[in-house]
Design a protein around this motif. Structure first.
Motif, mmCIF file in Angstrom:
data_model
loop_
_atom_site.group_PDB
_atom_site.id
_atom_site.type_symbol
_atom_site.label_atom_id
_atom_site.label_comp_id
_atom_site.label_asym_id
_atom_site.label_seq_id
_atom_site.Cartn_x
_atom_site.Cartn_y
_atom_site.Cartn_z
ATOM 1 N N THR A 160 0.812 -1.206 0.000
ATOM 2 C CA THR A 160 0.000 0.000 0.000
ATOM 3 C C THR A 160 0.849 1.260 0.000
ATOM 4 O O THR A 160 0.329 2.346 -0.173
ATOM 5 N N GLU A 161 2.149 1.126 0.185
ATOM 6 C CA GLU A 161 3.005 2.305 0.260
ATOM 7 C C GLU A 161 3.932 2.442 -0.945
ATOM 8 O O GLU A 161 4.654 3.421 -1.042
ATOM 9 N N ARG A 162 3.919 1.483 -1.849
ATOM 10 C CA ARG A 162 4.796 1.587 -3.002
ATOM 11 C C ARG A 162 4.196 2.571 -3.997
ATOM 12 O O ARG A 162 3.021 2.465 -4.344
ATOM 13 N N PRO A 163 4.990 3.531 -4.479
ATOM 14 C CA PRO A 163 4.436 4.555 -5.374
ATOM 15 C C PRO A 163 3.760 3.980 -6.607
ATOM 16 O O PRO A 163 2.746 4.498 -7.053
ATOM 17 N N ASP A 164 4.310 2.909 -7.190
ATOM 18 C CA ASP A 164 3.736 2.364 -8.413
ATOM 19 C C ASP A 164 2.465 1.579 -8.146
ATOM 20 O O ASP A 164 1.787 1.158 -9.072
ATOM 21 N N ASP A 165 2.122 1.361 -6.872
ATOM 22 C CA ASP A 165 0.936 0.599 -6.529
ATOM 23 C C ASP A 165 -0.211 1.487 -6.063
ATOM 24 O O ASP A 165 -1.238 0.987 -5.619
ATOM 25 N N ALA A 166 -0.049 2.794 -6.131
ATOM 26 C CA ALA A 166 -1.087 3.685 -5.628
ATOM 27 C C ALA A 166 -2.336 3.611 -6.510
ATOM 28 O O ALA A 166 -2.262 3.368 -7.718
ATOM 29 N N TRP A 167 -3.487 3.825 -5.911
ATOM 30 C CA TRP A 167 -4.729 3.911 -6.668
ATOM 31 C C TRP A 167 -4.783 5.283 -7.329
ATOM 32 O O TRP A 167 -4.536 6.305 -6.706
ATOM 33 N N ARG A 168 -5.122 5.302 -8.628
ATOM 34 C CA ARG A 168 -5.115 6.529 -9.406
ATOM 35 C C ARG A 168 -6.409 6.684 -10.200
ATOM 36 O O ARG A 168 -7.182 5.733 -10.333
ATOM 37 N N THR A 169 -6.609 7.878 -10.747
ATOM 38 C CA THR A 169 -7.727 8.137 -11.662
ATOM 39 C C THR A 169 -7.121 8.619 -12.980
ATOM 40 O O THR A 169 -7.010 9.816 -13.220
ATOM 41 N N PRO A 170 -6.677 7.696 -13.845
ATOM 42 C CA PRO A 170 -5.982 8.064 -15.083
ATOM 43 C C PRO A 170 -6.815 8.993 -15.968
ATOM 44 O O PRO A 170 -8.028 8.778 -16.143
ATOM 45 N N ALA A 171 -6.156 9.987 -16.541
ATOM 46 C CA ALA A 171 -6.851 10.967 -17.375
ATOM 47 C C ALA A 171 -7.520 10.310 -18.582
ATOM 48 O O ALA A 171 -8.577 10.769 -19.037
ATOM 49 N N ARG A 220 -5.649 0.592 -10.210
ATOM 50 C CA ARG A 220 -4.331 0.199 -9.709
ATOM 51 C C ARG A 220 -3.828 -0.896 -10.618
ATOM 52 O O ARG A 220 -4.395 -1.978 -10.661
ATOM 53 N N LYS A 221 -2.788 -0.574 -11.410
ATOM 54 C CA LYS A 221 -2.302 -1.493 -12.436
ATOM 55 C C LYS A 221 -3.470 -1.857 -13.351
ATOM 56 O O LYS A 221 -4.116 -0.976 -13.903
ATOM 57 N N ARG A 222 -3.801 -3.146 -13.498
ATOM 58 C CA ARG A 222 -4.857 -3.507 -14.438
ATOM 59 C C ARG A 222 -6.212 -3.697 -13.758
ATOM 60 O O ARG A 222 -7.141 -4.227 -14.358
ATOM 61 N N TRP A 223 -6.319 -3.272 -12.514
ATOM 62 C CA TRP A 223 -7.581 -3.438 -11.787
ATOM 63 C C TRP A 223 -8.247 -2.096 -11.544
ATOM 64 O O TRP A 223 -7.593 -1.062 -11.365
ATOM 65 N N MET A 224 -9.575 -2.118 -11.522
ATOM 66 C CA MET A 224 -10.346 -0.931 -11.196
ATOM 67 C C MET A 224 -11.203 -1.203 -9.969
ATOM 68 O O MET A 224 -11.804 -2.273 -9.842
ATOM 69 N N ARG A 225 -11.262 -0.230 -9.097
ATOM 70 C CA ARG A 225 -12.170 -0.266 -7.957
ATOM 71 C C ARG A 225 -13.334 0.656 -8.297
ATOM 72 O O ARG A 225 -13.174 1.864 -8.439
ATOM 73 N N LEU A 226 -14.525 0.078 -8.459
ATOM 74 C CA LEU A 226 -15.706 0.830 -8.860
ATOM 75 C C LEU A 226 -16.785 0.628 -7.808
ATOM 76 O O LEU A 226 -17.401 -0.434 -7.706
ATOM 77 N N ASP A 227 -17.013 1.665 -7.016
ATOM 78 C CA ASP A 227 -17.919 1.579 -5.881
ATOM 79 C C ASP A 227 -19.321 2.035 -6.268
ATOM 80 O O ASP A 227 -19.801 3.086 -5.858
ATOM 81 N N VAL A 228 -19.972 1.225 -7.123
ATOM 82 C CA VAL A 228 -21.372 1.422 -7.484
ATOM 83 C C VAL A 228 -22.005 0.042 -7.591
ATOM 84 O O VAL A 228 -21.286 -0.952 -7.726
ATOM 85 N N PRO A 229 -23.332 -0.072 -7.510
ATOM 86 C CA PRO A 229 -23.964 -1.388 -7.654
ATOM 87 C C PRO A 229 -23.543 -2.088 -8.944
ATOM 88 O O PRO A 229 -23.561 -1.492 -10.019
ATOM 89 N N GLY A 231 -20.495 -3.075 -9.442
ATOM 90 C CA GLY A 231 -19.050 -2.934 -9.562
ATOM 91 C C GLY A 231 -18.328 -3.853 -8.607
ATOM 92 O O GLY A 231 -18.783 -4.954 -8.328
ATOM 93 N N GLY A 232 -17.186 -3.418 -8.089
ATOM 94 C CA GLY A 232 -16.430 -4.267 -7.179
ATOM 95 C C GLY A 232 -15.100 -3.640 -6.814
ATOM 96 O O GLY A 232 -14.762 -2.536 -7.268
ATOM 97 N N ALA A 233 -14.343 -4.376 -5.996
ATOM 98 C CA ALA A 233 -13.067 -3.862 -5.492
ATOM 99 C C ALA A 233 -11.888 -4.224 -6.376
ATOM 100 O O ALA A 233 -10.808 -3.673 -6.216
ATOM 101 N N ALA A 234 -12.063 -5.158 -7.312
ATOM 102 C CA ALA A 234 -10.938 -5.589 -8.150
ATOM 103 C C ALA A 234 -11.477 -6.043 -9.503
ATOM 104 O O ALA A 234 -11.572 -7.226 -9.790
ATOM 105 N N LEU A 235 -11.843 -5.095 -10.340
ATOM 106 C CA LEU A 235 -12.381 -5.378 -11.665
ATOM 107 C C LEU A 235 -11.280 -5.216 -12.710
ATOM 108 O O LEU A 235 -10.503 -4.266 -12.655
ATOM 109 N N ASP A 236 -11.248 -6.128 -13.650
ATOM 110 C CA ASP A 236 -10.253 -6.004 -14.711
ATOM 111 C C ASP A 236 -10.762 -5.005 -15.753
ATOM 112 O O ASP A 236 -11.965 -4.945 -16.026
ATOM 113 N N TRP A 237 -9.854 -4.212 -16.323
ATOM 114 C CA TRP A 237 -10.248 -3.265 -17.351
ATOM 115 C C TRP A 237 -9.189 -3.192 -18.439
ATOM 116 O O TRP A 237 -8.022 -3.498 -18.214
#
Length: 262
Positions: A160-171, A220-229, A231-237
């Motif tokens: 959870t502290e590695r910079p490359d592992d942070a959760w982001r909102t890519p443009a 985060r990497k190839r996973w998306m966290r989408l908090d809506v009905p 969705g889920g905590a680890a969705l592939d995109w």
């Protein structure tokens, strides 16, 4: 095939060792009244590659709170949870990866041998499923079988502290996306708006009429966290130009970017 976490069903179906009770096709516990005494799980990741992060995110998707992972001397992955420990072993095949996991509360962990348990429930490890492993207490020569991870491996870190592992909102994902899915046998139109702030709005229009949900999103990497009905905590995109392939309600949905109307 995209990587998809399957926590409730499996082509293999976990067979519990002697003394353990199956509570689902992919889960067994030592004591149904106190699952913290010992919990065995099979986590299937379609398209997975046995990356340790898959195990961490699968645990999160199952409702746990991982904080750090490390690799043990046996090559397994150990994860610290809130008040508990988890140990996982992976087997890859053409379709993806299967993680076999042992979980236990910190106070109960010393009474279980995670290496023996993983050996008993992991296919192709020389021990058949449902072997003669019962409670499997810690052996006298190894009083703390969960022990410290092999620091010399150099493959451990606070994910959870590695910079490359942070959760982001890519443009490149910010904007409005539309797709269609069958829900309860009815075509349903989805309009998903992802904002740079991390806010997400889902408009769903089907047989039940229009519905709007607000939540949040991040990748985060190839996973998306989408908090809506749905969705889920680890969705592939996967983003292909103006097309976004995203798992929703357990299936891959193709979304198309909506250009501003002129």
């Amino acid at each position: 095939m995209l990587a998809i976490f399957i926590l409730l069903r499996s082509a293999l179906a976990l067979e519990p060792p002697v003394g353990w009770t199956a509570v689902s096709p992919t889960r067994a516990v030592l004591d149904p009244a106190a699952p913290e005494r010992g919990d065995l799980r099979e986590l299937r990741v379609l398209g997975g590659s046995c990356d340790p992060d898959e195990f961490v995110l699968a645990l999160r998707a199952a409702g746990f709170e991982p904080s750090a992972w490390s690799r043990t001397a046996e090559g397994d992955i150990q994860v610290d949870l809130a008040g508990a420990l988890a140990r996982g072993r992976c087997r890859a095949d053409d379709a993806g990866a299967t993680w076999m996991a042992v979980l236990a509360g910190v106070e109960a962990a010393g009474g279980l041998d995670p290496v023996a348990l993983l050996t008993a429930i992991t296919p192709d490890r020389g021990v058949s499923w449902g072997g003669d492993a019962a409670v499997l207490p810690a052996g006298g020569d190894n009083p703390n079988p969960w022990g410290a991870a092999a620091a010399a491996s150099g493959d451990q870190g606070w994910w959870t502290e590695r910079p490359d592992d942070a959760w982001r909102t890519p443009a490149e994902l910010v904007g409005t996306w539309e797709g269609t899915i069958l829900l309860a046998g009815q075509p349903t139109r989805l309009r998903l708006r992802l904002e740079a702030s991390g806010a997400a709005t889902l408009e769903r229009k089907g047989a039940a009429g229009p519905e709007t949900f607000e939540g949040s999103w991040a990748t985060r990497k190839r996973w998306m966290r989408l908090d809506v009905p749905g969705g889920g905590a680890a969705l592939d995109w996967r983003l292909l130009g103006s097309t976004l392939v995203l798992e929703y309600e357990g299936v891959d949905v193709t979304f198309h970017r909506m250009e501003p109307r002129r």
